[in-house]
Design a protein around this motif. Structure first.
Motif, PDB file in Angstrom:
ATOM      1  N   ILE A 174       8.964  -1.754   5.254  1.00  0.00           N
ATOM      2  CA  ILE A 174       8.292  -0.531   5.707  1.00  0.00           C
ATOM      3  C   ILE A 174       6.848  -0.880   6.042  1.00  0.00           C
ATOM      4  O   ILE A 174       6.143  -1.478   5.235  1.00  0.00           O
ATOM      5  CB  ILE A 174       8.313   0.569   4.621  1.00  0.00           C
ATOM      6  CG1 ILE A 174       9.750   0.825   4.148  1.00  0.00           C
ATOM      7  CG2 ILE A 174       7.705   1.856   5.146  1.00  0.00           C
ATOM      8  CD1 ILE A 174       9.865   1.869   3.040  1.00  0.00           C
ATOM      9  N   SER A 175       6.432  -0.502   7.243  1.00  0.00           N
ATOM     10  CA  SER A 175       5.043  -0.776   7.639  1.00  0.00           C
ATOM     11  C   SER A 175       4.622   0.175   8.756  1.00  0.00           C
ATOM     12  O   SER A 175       5.318   0.293   9.763  1.00  0.00           O
ATOM     13  CB  SER A 175       4.926  -2.224   8.122  1.00  0.00           C
ATOM     14  OG  SER A 175       3.634  -2.477   8.595  1.00  0.00           O
ATOM     15  N   THR A 180       1.188  -5.989   8.973  1.00  0.00           N
ATOM     16  CA  THR A 180       0.675  -6.388   7.657  1.00  0.00           C
ATOM     17  C   THR A 180       1.168  -7.796   7.326  1.00  0.00           C
ATOM     18  O   THR A 180       2.379  -8.060   7.314  1.00  0.00           O
ATOM     19  CB  THR A 180       1.120  -5.360   6.603  1.00  0.00           C
ATOM     20  OG1 THR A 180       0.620  -4.095   7.007  1.00  0.00           O
ATOM     21  CG2 THR A 180       0.589  -5.706   5.227  1.00  0.00           C
ATOM     22  N   VAL A 196      -3.853  -4.835   7.597  1.00  0.00           N
ATOM     23  CA  VAL A 196      -4.275  -5.976   6.789  1.00  0.00           C
ATOM     24  C   VAL A 196      -3.508  -7.218   7.263  1.00  0.00           C
ATOM     25  O   VAL A 196      -2.407  -7.500   6.806  1.00  0.00           O
ATOM     26  CB  VAL A 196      -4.045  -5.690   5.289  1.00  0.00           C
ATOM     27  CG1 VAL A 196      -4.426  -6.879   4.439  1.00  0.00           C
ATOM     28  CG2 VAL A 196      -4.872  -4.473   4.879  1.00  0.00           C
ATOM     29  N   THR A 220       3.825  -8.299   4.545  1.00  0.00           N
ATOM     30  CA  THR A 220       5.136  -7.706   4.861  1.00  0.00           C
ATOM     31  C   THR A 220       5.839  -8.559   5.924  1.00  0.00           C
ATOM     32  O   THR A 220       7.047  -8.805   5.846  1.00  0.00           O
ATOM     33  CB  THR A 220       4.966  -6.243   5.337  1.00  0.00           C
ATOM     34  OG1 THR A 220       4.100  -5.579   4.421  1.00  0.00           O
ATOM     35  CG2 THR A 220       6.293  -5.518   5.395  1.00  0.00           C
ATOM     36  N   ALA A 242      -9.476  -1.836   5.758  1.00  0.00           N
ATOM     37  CA  ALA A 242      -9.094  -1.919   7.171  1.00  0.00           C
ATOM     38  C   ALA A 242      -7.743  -1.246   7.309  1.00  0.00           C
ATOM     39  O   ALA A 242      -6.968  -1.178   6.352  1.00  0.00           O
ATOM     40  CB  ALA A 242      -9.008  -3.366   7.624  1.00  0.00           C
ATOM     41  N   SER A 299       1.767  -0.173  10.560  1.00  0.00           N
ATOM     42  CA  SER A 299       1.209  -0.978  11.659  1.00  0.00           C
ATOM     43  C   SER A 299       2.207  -1.984  12.214  1.00  0.00           C
ATOM     44  O   SER A 299       2.138  -2.373  13.367  1.00  0.00           O
ATOM     45  CB  SER A 299      -0.007  -1.749  11.154  1.00  0.00           C
ATOM     46  OG  SER A 299       0.397  -2.640  10.114  1.00  0.00           O
ATOM     47  N   GLY A 300       3.114  -2.432  11.350  1.00  0.00           N
ATOM     48  CA  GLY A 300       4.021  -3.506  11.752  1.00  0.00           C
ATOM     49  C   GLY A 300       3.327  -4.857  11.826  1.00  0.00           C
ATOM     50  O   GLY A 300       3.900  -5.835  12.319  1.00  0.00           O
ATOM     51  N   VAL A 316      -8.126   5.401   8.262  1.00  0.00           N
ATOM     52  CA  VAL A 316      -7.657   4.210   7.544  1.00  0.00           C
ATOM     53  C   VAL A 316      -6.683   4.595   6.432  1.00  0.00           C
ATOM     54  O   VAL A 316      -5.668   3.922   6.204  1.00  0.00           O
ATOM     55  CB  VAL A 316      -8.866   3.400   7.011  1.00  0.00           C
ATOM     56  CG1 VAL A 316      -8.438   2.421   5.946  1.00  0.00           C
ATOM     57  CG2 VAL A 316      -9.515   2.646   8.164  1.00  0.00           C
ATOM     58  N   GLY A 334       0.823  -1.214   0.000  1.00  0.00           N
ATOM     59  CA  GLY A 334       0.000   0.000   0.000  1.00  0.00           C
ATOM     60  C   GLY A 334       0.852   1.256   0.000  1.00  0.00           C
ATOM     61  O   GLY A 334       1.839   1.391  -0.739  1.00  0.00           O
ATOM     62  N   THR A 335       0.479   2.178   0.865  1.00  0.00           N
ATOM     63  CA  THR A 335       1.187   3.450   0.949  1.00  0.00           C
ATOM     64  C   THR A 335       2.654   3.245   1.331  1.00  0.00           C
ATOM     65  O   THR A 335       3.538   3.959   0.846  1.00  0.00           O
ATOM     66  CB  THR A 335       0.450   4.345   1.979  1.00  0.00           C
ATOM     67  OG1 THR A 335      -0.826   4.678   1.412  1.00  0.00           O
ATOM     68  CG2 THR A 335       1.200   5.601   2.293  1.00  0.00           C
ATOM     69  N   SER A 336       2.917   2.269   2.177  1.00  0.00           N
ATOM     70  CA  SER A 336       4.309   2.002   2.571  1.00  0.00           C
ATOM     71  C   SER A 336       5.137   1.581   1.360  1.00  0.00           C
ATOM     72  O   SER A 336       6.333   1.873   1.270  1.00  0.00           O
ATOM     73  CB  SER A 336       4.356   0.902   3.637  1.00  0.00           C
ATOM     74  OG  SER A 336       3.703   1.335   4.794  1.00  0.00           O
ATOM     75  N   SER A 360      -3.661   6.216   4.980  1.00  0.00           N
ATOM     76  CA  SER A 360      -2.434   6.672   5.644  1.00  0.00           C
ATOM     77  C   SER A 360      -2.003   8.043   5.131  1.00  0.00           C
ATOM     78  O   SER A 360      -1.964   8.285   3.929  1.00  0.00           O
ATOM     79  CB  SER A 360      -1.340   5.638   5.372  1.00  0.00           C
ATOM     80  OG  SER A 360      -0.216   5.941   6.135  1.00  0.00           O
ATOM     81  N   GLN A 363       7.454   8.159   7.319  1.00  0.00           N
ATOM     82  CA  GLN A 363       8.313   7.160   6.653  1.00  0.00           C
ATOM     83  C   GLN A 363       9.285   7.862   5.708  1.00  0.00           C
ATOM     84  O   GLN A 363      10.484   7.539   5.659  1.00  0.00           O
ATOM     85  CB  GLN A 363       7.450   6.180   5.843  1.00  0.00           C
ATOM     86  CG  GLN A 363       6.633   5.229   6.705  1.00  0.00           C
ATOM     87  CD  GLN A 363       5.540   4.498   5.926  1.00  0.00           C
ATOM     88  OE1 GLN A 363       5.245   4.832   4.786  1.00  0.00           O
ATOM     89  NE2 GLN A 363       4.924   3.509   6.551  1.00  0.00           N
TER      90      GLN A 363
END
Ligand code: G6P
Length: 609
Positions: free
Chosen positions: A346-347, A352, A606, A355, A603, A349-350, A398, A301-303, A400, A407
């Motif tokens: 890169i995350s 995902t 994920v 990832t 969400a 939430s850490g 939701v 995603g955005t990360s 980001s 980041q």
């Protein structure tokens, strides 16, 4: 995805369960439910839609008890409906499940052929049915549970309560996180340790294969070999400040978080540039930046778009070859993984799932793994060799926004450090770039003062059905991220393309009904983007240009609207350009009246593939 919360306490746990679900709703919010066990057996309440609907249901049909499990769902198997909401139960056991049971179809067929009756369309219902099958064979509760879990393929975290065991909760995990919370009055369980912080003072993470039996006074954990184990406890405290949790006068969390970006960049810079001597203070990295041949960067995603931007920085001014991967592709591609090439994950939430799996794959291949995470006690953080935290604070919207610019801040400092170590820039240039970086917060705040101009453009776009974003060079990931923001929160179909690819297909879509947004910062690629802009304009497209005032003046005859970005150090353009695209998506969404902070079907974290 989905969130699990469970509690056992001297008093009724219902309010804890609801609070826990509210803290976990970032993992899914399409239905929710609770199950309580007491001496009269199992009872549950479930509701389709957000947790408020469950609260309403509990007001009309109260349910209180000292032992309970709860779940907030993001539908994978079966529609978002009350019938498919968790906990799922038989007359003997109720289960809340996160993850996906990949062999649920086979198991269901087998159980149905033995006379078991399923009431939902979910994969999750297989678990209580299977446990019941083993209970019916005469196995003890924990044995029935273990036997059922052994049959499951896929990932799971579960909480279970039995009708004839009113004093205990069982918890188990494989692949999906679960943490136990220890408090004075009782014990708690959550699929995210952060959700325990308001109720417990100590917590531990369960490991894959663990099964925990939780009673009021005692927690017994056994590992995958059925051996008693202790998992290290840590002191936890409420880190989220009240300012993270309330909207502080903003209409949505997303808008608040967009406006927090100046502060977030300042805080992140403060973390890595603590002294007056300009040293970038990173933890000791498990590789030598000066000698590195290549670096993999992986995210979703955005990360993932943050990773794409970093590629331009690291290759362009640090001279380091970078391969950027989408985690879900990287983990299954079977590409050669070179042990001497480190990977950077890169995350926000850490947690995902893809990832995390990519990180585990890289570690198995003996790579050094570092990660940029916003949640420092997340699974990705705990499993990485070194973490570089972002200081964005809790991101609740939701979509980001502030986590992305945080980041970028860490990635820019990483690129600067690499550029110096590799002799690509000298100390004077490093100092110059760092001082430009420290100007960003005030540039951002000034830019935000002109938000009304973006609102005016959003008004022109509110009825569109499609939009094409174009960008070249470092503006490409910005266009991709801008299009992602628009589709996430407005549900407008938005595609981003490298401007150079326009003639290879997407131009066929262009006519008066297809607005085109061109991200074209000043620089050597501006003239090329201008040519593409003219090409779409001559085919009738309404064109919105995002550039500095000089660029806008040059393109004046071909554009219908423009967002003027202040002229800044070219390497730092992504920070401000992204802000403009976030605001454009936000104001379009406000005009369309969508659920901006919790858009449909999405969400925040994920946690399933
Ligand atoms: C979800 C979120 C996105 C996020 C992506 C990756 O799709 O809605 O905002 O960029 O996951 O999440 P992560 O926590 O790994 O950055």
């Amino acid at each position: 995805m989905c969130g699990i919360f469970a509690a056992i306490n001297k008093q009724s746990v219902t309010r804890h369960l609801i609070k826990g679900l509210q803290n976990l709703s970032y993992r899914g919010y399409d239905s929710a439910g609770i199950a309580i066990v007491d001496h009269s057996g199992l009872q549950r309440r479930r509701a389709e839609g957000k947790i408020e609907r469950l609260i309403h249901c509990l007001e009309t049909k109260p349910l209180e008890g000292r032992v309970g499990i709860a779940h907030t769902r993001w539908a994978t198997h079966g529609a978002a409906s009350q019938r498919n909401a968790h906990p799922h139960m038989t007359s003997r056991v109720a289960v809340a499940h996160n993850g996906i049971i990949e062999n649920s179809h086979q198991l269901r067929t087998e159980l149905e052929s033995r006379g078991f009756h399923f009431e939902s369309d979910t994969d999750s219902e297989t678990i209580p049915q299977l446990i019941t099958f083993y209970l019916n064979l005469g196995l003890e509760h924990d044995q029935a549970l273990r036997s059922a879990l052994e049959r499951l393929e896929g990932s799971f975290a579960i909480a279970a309560v039995f009708d004839d065991l009113p004093d205990c909760i069982f918890a188990a995990r494989r692949g999906s996180p679960l943490a136990l919370g220890y408090a004075n009055g009782g014990h708690f369980l959550a699929s995210d340790i952060n959700a325990l912080k308001s109720v417990a003072d100590q917590a531990c993470h369960l490991e894959d294969g663990d099964l925990a039996r939780i009673s009021l006074l005692h927690i017994a954990i056994t590992d995958q070999h059925n051996k008693r184990v202790d998992r290290p406890r840590q002191v936890i405290c409420e880190q989220q400040s009240n300012s993270d949790r309330d909207k502080q006068g903003f209409r949505h969390y997303m808008l608040k978080e967009i406006h927090q970006q100046a502060g977030v960049i300042k805080r992140t810079l403060g973390n890595y540039l603590p002294g007056a001597d300009n040293t970038i203070d990173f933890p000791l990295l498990p590789f030598n930046l000066a000698e590195l041949q290549r670096l993999n960067i992986v995210g979703c995603g955005t990360s993932h778009y943050a990773a794409m931007i970093a590629k331009y920085w690291l290759e362009g001014f640090a001279g380091l070859a970078v391969e950027v991967d989408i985690a879900s592709e990287y983990r299954y591609r079977d590409g050669p993984v070179c042990a001497s090439t480190p990977s950077l994950f890169i995350s926000q939430s850490g947690e995902t799932a893809d990832t995390l799996a990519a990180l585990r794959h890289a570690k198995q291949c003996a790579q050094h793994c570092i990660s940029i995470v916003n949640v420092v006690d997340s699974s990705i953080a705990r499993e990485s060799h070194v973490i570089l935290p972002t200081m964005a604070g809790a991101e609740i919207g939701v979509a980001s926004t502030k986590a992305f610019t945080a980041q970028l801040t860490v990635l820019f400092l990483f690129s600067l450090k690499a550029a110096v170590s590799r002799g690509r820039i000298n100390q004077t240039e490093k100092k110059r770039l760092q001082s430009q970086l420290t100007l960003l917060p005030s540039i951002i705040d000034n830019f935000l003062n002109s938000e009304h101009r973006i609102l005016a453009i959003a008004q022109k776009l509110q009825n569109i059905e499609h939009m094409l974003y174009l960008g070249r060079g470092i503006a490409l990931p910005l266009a991709l991220e801008g299009a992602l923001k628009l589709k996430e929160i407005t549900y407008i179909h938005a595609e981003a393309y490298p401007a150079g690819e326009l003639k290879h297909g997407p131009i066929a879509l262009v006519d008066a009904s297809m607005p085109v947004l061109v991200v074209a910062p000043p620089g050597r690629l501006f003239a090329k983007s201008l040519s593409n802009l003219r090409e779409v304009s001559s085919r009738g497209a309404k064109v919105i240009l995002v550039s500095d005032q000089q660029g806008i003046d040059e393109a004046q005859d071909y554009i219908d609207a423009a967002i003027a970005i202040p002229t800044i150090e070219p390497l730092l353009q992504p920070f401000i350009y992204t802000l403009a695209l976030q605001l454009l998506a936000y104001h379009c969404a406000v005009l369309k009246g969508t659920d901006i902070d919790q858009p449909r079907n999405l969400a925040k974290s994920v946690t399933v593939e």
